[in-house]
Design a protein around this motif. Structure first.
Motif: not given
Length: 72
Positions: A33-39, A66-72
């Motif tokens: 999300c460009e607005v939240r600058e996060d997944f 893969k960056d999203y998955l690394a945060q889980l």
């Protein structure tokens, strides 16, 4: 692409998203999300519209699936 999402209070929020994948029983869109600058995860049944910008997603470090998955 910009989308409009309806919230429980019937307010509407616009976000610019770069879609990554769909999953789960309620069909979630996992996107940067460009607005939240996060997944963020968005329920497809709550997306009320979208507008194509003509822009292409250029993956950057920290914004890939893969960056999203690394945060889980």
């Amino acid at each position: 692409m910009p989308i409009a999402t309806s919230k429980a209070a019937r307010a509407f929020a616009a976000s610019i998203l770069w879609g990554l994948t769909l999953f789960d029983e309620v069909w979630l869109l996992t996107a940067w999300c460009e607005v939240r600058e996060d997944f963020r995860n968005f329920r497809l049944d709550r997306i009320s519209g979208l507008n194509e910008t003509g822009e292409n997603f250029r993956p950057q470090n920290g914004q890939r699936f893969k960056d999203y998955l690394a945060q889980l």
